[in-house]
Design a protein around this motif. Structure first.
Motif, PDB file in Angstrom:
ATOM      1  N   SER A  38     -17.625 -28.357  27.849  1.00  0.00           N
ATOM      2  CA  SER A  38     -17.942 -28.942  29.154  1.00  0.00           C
ATOM      3  C   SER A  38     -19.303 -28.494  29.676  1.00  0.00           C
ATOM      4  O   SER A  38     -19.890 -29.167  30.520  1.00  0.00           O
ATOM      5  N   CYS A  39     -19.813 -27.355  29.185  1.00  0.00           N
ATOM      6  CA  CYS A  39     -21.123 -26.893  29.660  1.00  0.00           C
ATOM      7  C   CYS A  39     -22.172 -26.921  28.553  1.00  0.00           C
ATOM      8  O   CYS A  39     -23.189 -26.236  28.629  1.00  0.00           O
ATOM      9  N   GLY A  40     -21.913 -27.729  27.498  1.00  0.00           N
ATOM     10  CA  GLY A  40     -22.931 -27.970  26.482  1.00  0.00           C
ATOM     11  C   GLY A  40     -23.115 -26.870  25.471  1.00  0.00           C
ATOM     12  O   GLY A  40     -24.184 -26.757  24.845  1.00  0.00           O
ATOM     13  N   LEU A  41     -22.088 -26.051  25.241  1.00  0.00           N
ATOM     14  CA  LEU A  41     -22.158 -24.986  24.242  1.00  0.00           C
ATOM     15  C   LEU A  41     -21.288 -25.343  23.046  1.00  0.00           C
ATOM     16  O   LEU A  41     -20.219 -25.937  23.201  1.00  0.00           O
ATOM     17  N   ASN A  42     -21.736 -24.962  21.858  1.00  0.00           N
ATOM     18  CA  ASN A  42     -20.960 -25.207  20.644  1.00  0.00           C
ATOM     19  C   ASN A  42     -20.197 -23.935  20.292  1.00  0.00           C
ATOM     20  O   ASN A  42     -20.774 -22.965  19.799  1.00  0.00           O
ATOM     21  N   TYR A  43     -18.897 -23.948  20.560  1.00  0.00           N
ATOM     22  CA  TYR A  43     -18.072 -22.749  20.391  1.00  0.00           C
ATOM     23  C   TYR A  43     -16.836 -23.079  19.573  1.00  0.00           C
ATOM     24  O   TYR A  43     -16.170 -24.093  19.812  1.00  0.00           O
ATOM     25  N   VAL A  44     -16.526 -22.197  18.619  1.00  0.00           N
ATOM     26  CA  VAL A  44     -15.275 -22.288  17.865  1.00  0.00           C
ATOM     27  C   VAL A  44     -14.683 -20.885  17.805  1.00  0.00           C
ATOM     28  O   VAL A  44     -15.335 -19.951  17.326  1.00  0.00           O
ATOM     29  N   GLY A  45     -13.480 -20.717  18.309  1.00  0.00           N
ATOM     30  CA  GLY A  45     -12.832 -19.414  18.311  1.00  0.00           C
ATOM     31  C   GLY A  45     -12.325 -19.029  16.938  1.00  0.00           C
ATOM     32  O   GLY A  45     -11.884 -19.880  16.157  1.00  0.00           O
ATOM     33  N   MET A  46     -12.389 -17.730  16.640  1.00  0.00           N
ATOM     34  CA  MET A  46     -11.883 -17.198  15.379  1.00  0.00           C
ATOM     35  C   MET A  46     -11.040 -15.957  15.677  1.00  0.00           C
ATOM     36  O   MET A  46     -10.717 -15.691  16.846  1.00  0.00           O
ATOM     37  N   ASP A  47     -10.693 -15.194  14.646  1.00  0.00           N
ATOM     38  CA  ASP A  47      -9.721 -14.116  14.858  1.00  0.00           C
ATOM     39  C   ASP A  47     -10.310 -12.712  14.732  1.00  0.00           C
ATOM     40  O   ASP A  47      -9.576 -11.744  14.592  1.00  0.00           O
ATOM     41  N   GLY A  48     -11.641 -12.562  14.803  1.00  0.00           N
ATOM     42  CA  GLY A  48     -12.250 -11.244  14.697  1.00  0.00           C
ATOM     43  C   GLY A  48     -12.447 -10.581  16.048  1.00  0.00           C
ATOM     44  O   GLY A  48     -11.921 -11.025  17.073  1.00  0.00           O
ATOM     45  N   ASN A  49     -13.266  -9.490  16.059  1.00  0.00           N
ATOM     46  CA  ASN A  49     -13.492  -8.768  17.315  1.00  0.00           C
ATOM     47  C   ASN A  49     -14.972  -8.605  17.662  1.00  0.00           C
ATOM     48  O   ASN A  49     -15.304  -7.927  18.622  1.00  0.00           O
ATOM     49  N   ILE A  50     -15.871  -9.233  16.871  1.00  0.00           N
ATOM     50  CA  ILE A  50     -17.295  -9.201  17.175  1.00  0.00           C
ATOM     51  C   ILE A  50     -17.694 -10.552  17.761  1.00  0.00           C
ATOM     52  O   ILE A  50     -17.752 -11.560  17.053  1.00  0.00           O
ATOM     53  N   GLY A 100     -23.299 -12.229  37.323  1.00  0.00           N
ATOM     54  CA  GLY A 100     -21.945 -12.647  36.993  1.00  0.00           C
ATOM     55  C   GLY A 100     -20.966 -11.494  37.036  1.00  0.00           C
ATOM     56  O   GLY A 100     -21.278 -10.406  37.528  1.00  0.00           O
ATOM     57  N   PRO A 101     -19.745 -11.722  36.538  1.00  0.00           N
ATOM     58  CA  PRO A 101     -18.736 -10.654  36.486  1.00  0.00           C
ATOM     59  C   PRO A 101     -19.238  -9.480  35.641  1.00  0.00           C
ATOM     60  O   PRO A 101     -19.970  -9.663  34.674  1.00  0.00           O
ATOM     61  N   THR A 102     -18.854  -8.283  36.009  1.00  0.00           N
ATOM     62  CA  THR A 102     -19.284  -7.085  35.284  1.00  0.00           C
ATOM     63  C   THR A 102     -18.730  -7.103  33.858  1.00  0.00           C
ATOM     64  O   THR A 102     -17.528  -7.273  33.644  1.00  0.00           O
ATOM     65  N   ILE A 103     -19.625  -6.938  32.897  1.00  0.00           N
ATOM     66  CA  ILE A 103     -19.236  -6.898  31.487  1.00  0.00           C
ATOM     67  C   ILE A 103     -19.406  -5.459  31.014  1.00  0.00           C
ATOM     68  O   ILE A 103     -20.515  -4.925  30.980  1.00  0.00           O
ATOM     69  N   LYS A 104     -18.310  -4.818  30.648  1.00  0.00           N
ATOM     70  CA  LYS A 104     -18.346  -3.411  30.285  1.00  0.00           C
ATOM     71  C   LYS A 104     -18.450  -3.181  28.784  1.00  0.00           C
ATOM     72  O   LYS A 104     -18.825  -2.097  28.357  1.00  0.00           O
ATOM     73  N   ILE A 105     -18.098  -4.179  27.988  1.00  0.00           N
ATOM     74  CA  ILE A 105     -18.123  -3.966  26.540  1.00  0.00           C
ATOM     75  C   ILE A 105     -19.567  -3.897  26.053  1.00  0.00           C
ATOM     76  O   ILE A 105     -20.476  -4.459  26.670  1.00  0.00           O
ATOM     77  N   PRO A 106     -19.824  -3.204  24.939  1.00  0.00           N
ATOM     78  CA  PRO A 106     -21.188  -3.058  24.421  1.00  0.00           C
ATOM     79  C   PRO A 106     -21.777  -4.403  23.990  1.00  0.00           C
ATOM     80  O   PRO A 106     -21.066  -5.283  23.494  1.00  0.00           O
ATOM     81  N   LEU A 120     -19.883   0.052  17.293  1.00  0.00           N
ATOM     82  CA  LEU A 120     -19.519   0.065  18.709  1.00  0.00           C
ATOM     83  C   LEU A 120     -18.134  -0.545  18.951  1.00  0.00           C
ATOM     84  O   LEU A 120     -17.390  -0.089  19.813  1.00  0.00           O
ATOM     85  N   ALA A 121     -17.825  -1.579  18.179  1.00  0.00           N
ATOM     86  CA  ALA A 121     -16.493  -2.201  18.304  1.00  0.00           C
ATOM     87  C   ALA A 121     -15.404  -1.225  17.895  1.00  0.00           C
ATOM     88  O   ALA A 121     -14.342  -1.158  18.525  1.00  0.00           O
ATOM     89  N   ALA A 122     -15.680  -0.460  16.850  1.00  0.00           N
ATOM     90  CA  ALA A 122     -14.702   0.536  16.387  1.00  0.00           C
ATOM     91  C   ALA A 122     -14.490   1.605  17.456  1.00  0.00           C
ATOM     92  O   ALA A 122     -13.367   2.071  17.690  1.00  0.00           O
ATOM     93  N   GLY A 123     -15.584   1.977  18.161  1.00  0.00           N
ATOM     94  CA  GLY A 123     -15.468   2.983  19.211  1.00  0.00           C
ATOM     95  C   GLY A 123     -14.766   2.474  20.440  1.00  0.00           C
ATOM     96  O   GLY A 123     -14.134   3.234  21.177  1.00  0.00           O
TER      97      GLY A 123
END
Length: 412
Positions: free
Chosen positions: A268-280, A360-366, A407-410
């Motif tokens: 709806s906002c013109g981005l090409n996104y496909v969700g997957m099952d990872g964490n990065i 925007g909303p506070t993003i705490k993840i690295p 960083l994701a592992a931490g």
């Protein structure tokens, strides 16, 4: 049903139709389908069952997933497809379908909420065949594909009995000739008047194929009833995304309730996104660079959480929306931003990121950022001056991917 892999056209995003919607399109193009009605309430289902005046009725839950017949409802009802000769039994069955989730081999463990059921006349099938029209790159246009072995996955037929699959290239200027469709009908085992009717139905299906700008119309089974009537019992229609602007009426048929909400929001906002099952989480400009970024993450033993291409003309608003979409995915532990400044400079991207992260909303993840290209030094300086503590800048993509994974592992 699954498309024929040898001829499947590459697409960006499919418009998925429910079975009843495909039947509506076919009926509009004079293709023989069962008489049916759609119901969203028990009362509507009861009226439809009585109004059909059919010898036997089939009730089918409408979801975008196969295997409905072997599915199970959260209400405890077994199967998303039921047959009955008594219209009085329809309301009780529908009560256990509407408002409950149906779980099949193609849904998630939670299943899919059923909000509509199709009430149709049940027809016996004396003969099941397979027929499809689809775009084929090798032929440079449409081909007809048929098999006398219908009612099963065409890939299985191709593997076990390839001689039972027939293909006929179609001249895109003239469409299939009557001889071509009649010959196909004969190869599928139709004879006499049934062969003539099957040929006419193939012609009508080609009309549908053209009118809706489809890349595939697949009928399985393309059947024959005991009274010698050719009927299209089930259909899969794949549309050309590039022609979507020509068909607003088709877009109105889209049911987004079964789609990934993040993918719907991104579109709806013109981005090409496909969700997957990872964490990065990945935020990249350019489809090729996005794929390369995902590959490098995989190369180092981790999994990307998504494909996200923000494009070359990305705005601050889109960057803000992109970060929201990424962080809405609770599996995302790190965001890797990989930008090559070309049309849009690295400075523009960096300024957009800072504005999006501060406003925007506070993003705490690295967040790991790799910038290269036009105004790269200015872009990195903008990030340094921002005061955002959760941003790590890396010049090399390989190093950026490694940092994201660490960083994701931490954060896990």
């Amino acid at each position: 049903m699954q498309p024929v892999k040898a001829f499947a056209a590459s697409q960006v995003r499919f418009l998925n139709l429910h079975e009843y919607q495909a039947k509506q399109l076919m009926a509009k193009h004079n293709v023989n389908v069962q008489r049916f009605a759609i119901a969203e309430t028990v009362e509507q289902a009861e009226n439809a069952a009585n109004g059909l005046k059919a010898e036997e009725i089939v009730i089918k839950a409408q979801i975008h997933a196969g295997g409905r017949g072997k599915g199970e409802f959260s209400s405890g009802l077994k199967s998303g497809v039921h047959l009955t000769k008594d219209p009085a039994k329809v309301p009780d069955l529908v009560k256990q379908m509407l408002g409950y989730k149906l779980k099949t081999k193609q849904t998630s463990e939670d299943g899919v909420l059923v909000s509509k059921v199709m009430i149709a006349e049940a027809l016996d099938i004396a003969k099941e065949t397979y027929f499809a029209i689809l775009m084929d790159r090798d032929s440079g246009g449409p081909v007809m594909v048929g098999s006398p072995d219908g009612g099963m996955d065409i890939e299985q037929v191709a593997a076990s009995n390839p001689s039972h699959i027939y293909t006929t290239p179609v001249d895109i200027q003239t469409g299939p000739t009557e001889k071509q469709t009649f010959d196909m009908a004969m190869k599928l085992g139709f004879t006499g008047k049934a062969a003539i009717e099957a040929s006419a139905q193939m012609q009508n299906l080609y009309g549908l194929f053209l009118d809706v700008d489809a890349t595939q119309v697949e009928i399985n089974p393309f059947g024959l009833t005991p009274d010698n009537k050719v009927v299209c019992f089930d259909a899969k229609i794949v549309f050309d995304d590039n022609a979507a602007f020509k068909h607003p009426e088709l877009q109105q048929m889209r049911d987004t309730t079964e789609e990934n909400p993040r993918e719907v929001e991104a579109e709806s906002c013109g981005l090409n996104y496909v969700g997957m099952d990872g964490n990065i989480g990945c935020l990249v400009n350019g489809a090729g660079l996005a794929l390369a970024t995902m590959d490098i993450i995989k190369l180092h033993g981790a999994k990307p959480a998504n494909f996200l291409d923000v494009g070359g003309g990305v705005t601050t608003k889109q960057v803000r929306q992109a970060f929201k979409i990424l962080t809405d995915d609770k599996n995302v532990k790190t965001i890797l931003v990989n930008i090559f400044g070309g049309i849009a400079s690295c400075l523009t991207i960096a300024e957009g990121m800072v504005a999006a992260l501060k406003d925007g909303p506070t993003i705490k993840i690295p967040i790991v950022v790799r910038l290269q290209g036009n105004h790269v030094e200015e872009g990195k300086e903008c990030l340094r001056r921002s005061g955002l503590k959760n941003i790590t800048v890396r010049d090399d993509l390989d190093e950026a991917a490694k940092a994201s994974i660490q960083l994701a592992a931490g954060a896990a």
